[in-house]
Scaffold this motif. Sequence first.
Motif: not given
Length: 277
Positions: A231, A237-238, A261
């Motif tokens: 990711l 953040r993800q 997040r």
Amino acid sequence: MVKRGAGSAHGPRATAKPTGVVTRGTTNANRLRRIDRWVAAEYAGLLRSAADPLVVDLGYGASPVTTVEFRRRLAAVRGDVDMVGIEIDPERVAAALPFAGPGLSFVRGGFEVPLPGGRRPVLIRAFNVLRQYGEGDVAQAWSVMCARLAPDGVLVEGTCDELGRLATWVAVGADARPRTLTLAARLATLGRPSDLAERLPKALIHRNVPGEPVHAFLTAFDRAWDTFAPLAPLGARQRWAAAVRSLAPDWPVRTTPARARGGEVTLDWDAVAPLPI
């Protein structure tokens, strides 16, 4: 030691020497923004319902800038919040006085939290204060500070790096019992979650060793972080949020997806509490 000049649980003695020792005093603008935002979100209800919206910033350092910022951020939740900055060093108090104004004042004191008229704060923030003490001093310091809280009040105690990019803190109830541990980071510069180990609160920083719960948590967090490496192109953040979500089945995570997040994770203290020696 923390116990010097402690006073009683009913309030500090007017003539008592402030409890504690002078800290390094290092501070920077926005250094405590992660903590401020978490407090404003987590304890918005507590602030809004308080009969006396009194908040204490204990040990603000050589400059009152983070106290000024703290009040501004909490004022967005409760406009009439009354902020008192407390420092043990009289020169730091004198330097802060020009910043005083409606809803913001500064006094000399220590862990005994000296406040006039028997007022009890609904919240105390004590950041980068206990880092120079021994692990064995922590429980007593918590007890002295929490004895000054309103019955439903909370102490937020922790540490962060010089720029506030890595921060951890404990929320402690008025009964002096810790409730939660929070880790927060600027994800753009984070290598891996265990980088936060160097900024663990004094109650935990020496317990990041195999066999201790906090070590097990950070190890699990690193493992989850590695699992969601695919990711990374979507942003840190993800990746952080996915790692936090994957921890929830095995760890008592309290963090909402939105706050995850933002680079936070909060979990029940009991899951990471130090093992008895």
